[in-house]
Design an enzyme around this catalytic site. Structure first.
Site, PDB file in Angstrom:
ATOM      1  N   THR A  25       0.809   9.529  -8.329  1.00 32.31           N
ATOM      2  CA  THR A  25       2.074   9.536  -7.599  1.00 32.31           C
ATOM      3  C   THR A  25       1.856   9.023  -6.179  1.00 32.31           C
ATOM      4  O   THR A  25       0.764   8.529  -5.849  1.00 32.31           O
ATOM      5  CB  THR A  25       2.746  10.937  -7.689  1.00 32.31           C
ATOM      6  OG1 THR A  25       4.048  10.838  -7.115  1.00 32.31           O
ATOM      7  CG2 THR A  25       1.958  12.014  -6.968  1.00 32.31           C
ATOM      8  N   LYS A  67       0.381   4.625  -6.308  1.00 31.77           N
ATOM      9  CA  LYS A  67       0.767   3.884  -7.523  1.00 31.77           C
ATOM     10  C   LYS A  67       0.351   2.406  -7.501  1.00 31.77           C
ATOM     11  O   LYS A  67       0.025   1.840  -8.538  1.00 31.77           O
ATOM     12  CB  LYS A  67       2.273   3.995  -7.764  1.00 31.77           C
ATOM     13  CG  LYS A  67       2.691   5.375  -8.237  1.00 31.77           C
ATOM     14  CD  LYS A  67       4.152   5.408  -8.622  1.00 31.77           C
ATOM     15  CE  LYS A  67       4.512   6.823  -9.053  1.00 31.77           C
ATOM     16  NZ  LYS A  67       5.836   6.918  -9.664  1.00 31.77           N
ATOM     17  N   GLU A 103       0.539  -4.266 -20.101  1.00 30.22           N
ATOM     18  CA  GLU A 103       1.403  -5.383 -19.695  1.00 30.22           C
ATOM     19  C   GLU A 103       2.559  -4.935 -18.776  1.00 30.22           C
ATOM     20  O   GLU A 103       2.860  -5.589 -17.767  1.00 30.22           O
ATOM     21  CB  GLU A 103       1.937  -6.071 -20.962  1.00 30.22           C
ATOM     22  CG  GLU A 103       2.863  -7.252 -20.739  1.00 30.22           C
ATOM     23  CD  GLU A 103       2.220  -8.405 -19.976  1.00 30.22           C
ATOM     24  OE1 GLU A 103       0.979  -8.464 -19.868  1.00 30.22           O
ATOM     25  OE2 GLU A 103       2.990  -9.249 -19.457  1.00 30.22           O
ATOM     26  N   ASN A 106       1.462   4.634 -13.033  1.00 31.26           N
ATOM     27  CA  ASN A 106       1.665   6.085 -12.854  1.00 31.26           C
ATOM     28  C   ASN A 106       0.822   6.898 -13.838  1.00 31.26           C
ATOM     29  O   ASN A 106       0.867   8.120 -13.822  1.00 31.26           O
ATOM     30  CB  ASN A 106       3.149   6.455 -12.985  1.00 31.26           C
ATOM     31  CG  ASN A 106       3.592   6.537 -14.428  1.00 31.26           C
ATOM     32  OD1 ASN A 106       3.075   5.824 -15.290  1.00 31.26           O
ATOM     33  ND2 ASN A 106       4.554   7.396 -14.707  1.00 31.26           N
ATOM     34  N   ASP A 136       7.265   5.035 -15.922  1.00 27.32           N
ATOM     35  CA  ASP A 136       8.455   5.445 -15.154  1.00 27.32           C
ATOM     36  C   ASP A 136       9.747   4.837 -15.711  1.00 27.32           C
ATOM     37  O   ASP A 136      10.745   5.527 -15.907  1.00 27.32           O
ATOM     38  CB  ASP A 136       8.300   5.053 -13.682  1.00 27.32           C
ATOM     39  CG  ASP A 136       7.338   5.969 -12.935  1.00 27.32           C
ATOM     40  OD1 ASP A 136       7.204   7.139 -13.317  1.00 27.32           O
ATOM     41  OD2 ASP A 136       6.716   5.495 -11.965  1.00 27.32           O
ATOM     42  N   ASN A 196      20.566  -3.516  -2.037  1.00 28.51           N
ATOM     43  CA  ASN A 196      19.624  -2.760  -1.192  1.00 28.51           C
ATOM     44  C   ASN A 196      19.960  -2.935   0.281  1.00 28.51           C
ATOM     45  O   ASN A 196      20.477  -3.973   0.689  1.00 28.51           O
ATOM     46  CB  ASN A 196      18.184  -3.234  -1.458  1.00 28.51           C
ATOM     47  CG  ASN A 196      17.169  -2.297  -0.828  1.00 28.51           C
ATOM     48  OD1 ASN A 196      17.281  -1.084  -0.951  1.00 28.51           O
ATOM     49  ND2 ASN A 196      16.184  -2.856  -0.139  1.00 28.51           N
ATOM     50  N   GLY A 255      18.184  13.112 -12.022  1.00 29.51           N
ATOM     51  CA  GLY A 255      16.824  12.578 -11.981  1.00 29.51           C
ATOM     52  C   GLY A 255      15.786  13.344 -12.781  1.00 29.51           C
ATOM     53  O   GLY A 255      14.670  12.865 -12.977  1.00 29.51           O
TER      54      GLY A 255
HETATM   55  P1  ATR Z   1      10.205   4.627  -4.093  1.00 25.31           P
HETATM   56  O1  ATR Z   1       8.827   4.173  -4.453  1.00 25.31           O
HETATM   57  O2  ATR Z   1      10.429   6.118  -4.264  1.00 25.31           O
HETATM   58  O3  ATR Z   1      11.268   3.827  -4.765  1.00 25.31           O
HETATM   59  P2  ATR Z   1      10.297   3.149  -1.637  1.00 25.31           P
HETATM   60  O4  ATR Z   1       9.437   2.107  -2.238  1.00 25.31           O
HETATM   61  O5  ATR Z   1      10.035   3.594  -0.243  1.00 25.31           O
HETATM   62  O6  ATR Z   1      10.312   4.466  -2.517  1.00 25.31           O
HETATM   63  O7  ATR Z   1      11.828   2.643  -1.750  1.00 25.31           O
HETATM   64  C1  ATR Z   1      12.872   3.381  -1.290  1.00 25.31           C
HETATM   65  C2  ATR Z   1      14.170   2.600  -1.511  1.00 25.31           C
HETATM   66  O8  ATR Z   1      15.240   3.397  -1.001  1.00 25.31           O
HETATM   67  C3  ATR Z   1      14.235   1.294  -0.757  1.00 25.31           C
HETATM   68  O9  ATR Z   1      15.058   0.404  -1.480  1.00 25.31           O
HETATM   69  C4  ATR Z   1      14.890   1.704   0.544  1.00 25.31           C
HETATM   70  O10 ATR Z   1      15.622   0.679   1.192  1.00 25.31           O
HETATM   71  P3  ATR Z   1      14.902  -0.369   2.194  1.00 25.31           P
HETATM   72  O11 ATR Z   1      14.255  -1.388   1.316  1.00 25.31           O
HETATM   73  O12 ATR Z   1      16.009  -0.905   3.004  1.00 25.31           O
HETATM   74  O13 ATR Z   1      13.899   0.440   2.995  1.00 25.31           O
HETATM   75  C5  ATR Z   1      15.891   2.703   0.046  1.00 25.31           C
HETATM   76  N1  ATR Z   1      16.275   3.659   1.094  1.00 25.31           N
HETATM   77  C6  ATR Z   1      15.489   4.618   1.639  1.00 25.31           C
HETATM   78  N2  ATR Z   1      16.192   5.319   2.548  1.00 25.31           N
HETATM   79  C7  ATR Z   1      17.437   4.782   2.584  1.00 25.31           C
HETATM   80  C8  ATR Z   1      18.621   5.069   3.301  1.00 25.31           C
HETATM   81  N3  ATR Z   1      18.680   6.067   4.193  1.00 25.31           N
HETATM   82  N4  ATR Z   1      19.720   4.319   3.054  1.00 25.31           N
HETATM   83  C9  ATR Z   1      19.686   3.316   2.143  1.00 25.31           C
HETATM   84  N5  ATR Z   1      18.588   2.986   1.433  1.00 25.31           N
HETATM   85  C10 ATR Z   1      17.486   3.714   1.631  1.00 25.31           C
END
Ligand code: ATR
Length: 277
Positions: free
Chosen positions: A67, A71, A83, A92, A107, A156, A245
């Protein structure tokens, strides 16, 4: 299940690790099936990751889940990648077969399993919008496209990250099936999935509003604390189907369990363990 000299070892590596729910659900399933394994939480110092993986090879560890934040970091230390893990670029689950380490990623398939088990739904021929473009979104996106969605939109906060994910997906699935959506018309989708942490222990939602939600929509969240985020609660109020989730967490655990032990795990049994927490 008593620990004896024959007990095999499994675990989950991460940093931090104290929050993990995996030991509870994995140990419960192992003991329910009478399998002589123990599954432990392992806090690994990031600088010592390579040493830990060397230690796995040298011991009776059957495998480990991986985790945050490891990862992607474990990749260079493995002998082989499945793959799916190779395409996603993250692992994971690591299985140790006589000192040979193979990495998997369960995942995304775990998410698909949750929809099947909890809602008897498939994603094939559905239009799906992912909110977020991080690690979880990568895994889910590859599974959705492999399962035959008719279109995948990626929305995003940071455009460049959404584009990077679409570029990676398009290597395998082409450019027409998945596209960045800077301001999606959510009404146009069948399934909308929050893959961001927004809503975790807060009352925020990851998009400006949910006015567009209809009873035909399915809204999913990968956040599982709280079980019903505001995103899901509002969607449910509007008559939409929802999926929290916990299902993905359980689904990835079921698939890892099967890779580790070669035995079938019971999705509903493992889910009940987490819901009763
Ligand atoms: P994980 O591996 O759990 O998916 P991550 O790689 O840090 O974690 O990705 C988190 C995702 O949530 C990203 O798409 C992030 O957006 P950014 O690419 O702009 O950073 C998004 N995210 C995290 N906090 C956010 C927030 N407060 N509002 C909108 N998007 C958020």
């Amino acid at each position: 299940m008593a620990i004896t000299g024959k007990t095999k070892i499994l675990g989950v590596i991460g940093n931090p690790i104290s929050h993990t729910a995996s030991p509870l659900m994995q140990n419960a399933m192992l003991s329910h099936l009478g399998l002589s394994y123990i599954y432990i939480p392992i806090l690994v110092e990031p600088k010592q990751l390579n040493h830990f993986l060397t230690a796995i090879r040298a011991t009776n560890f059957v495998g480990v889940n991986v985790t945050i934040p490891f990862k992607e970091q474990v990749l260079p230390f493995l002998d082989e990648l499945d793959e799916t893990a190779r395409r996603i670029g993250a692992v994971n689950t690591i299985v140790n077969r006589n000192g040979y380490l193979k990495g998997y990623n369960t995942d995304g398939a775990g998410f698909i399993m949750a929809l099947d088990r909890d809602l008897q739904m498939t994603v094939s021929h559905k239009r799906v919008c992912l909110i977020g473009a991080g690690g979880a979104a990568h895994a889910i996106a590859f599974s959705l496209l492999s399962e035959g969605v008719s279109f995948l939109g990626i929305f995003n906060r940071t455009h460049t990250r959404a584009k990077a994910l679409v570029d990676q997906l398009s290597i395998y699935f082409g450019r027409t099936l998945c596209q960045v959506q800077a301001s999606p018309d959510f009404l146009d989708y069948d399934i909308i999935i929050n893959t961001t942490p927004v809503g975790m222990a807060s009352d925020e939602i990851p998009i400006p509003n949910l006015d567009w939600v209809r009873p035909t929509h399915l809204l999913c969240d990968i956040v599982y604390k709280p079980l019903k985020t505001k995103f899901l609660a509002l969607a449910e109020k509007k008559g939409a189907k929802i999926c929290n989730g916990i299902g993905m967490l359980v689904g990835q655990g079921v698939l890892s369990f099967e890779l580790f032990t070669g035995q079938k795990a019971d999705y509903y049994f493992m889910k009940k363990i987490l819901e009763d927490l």
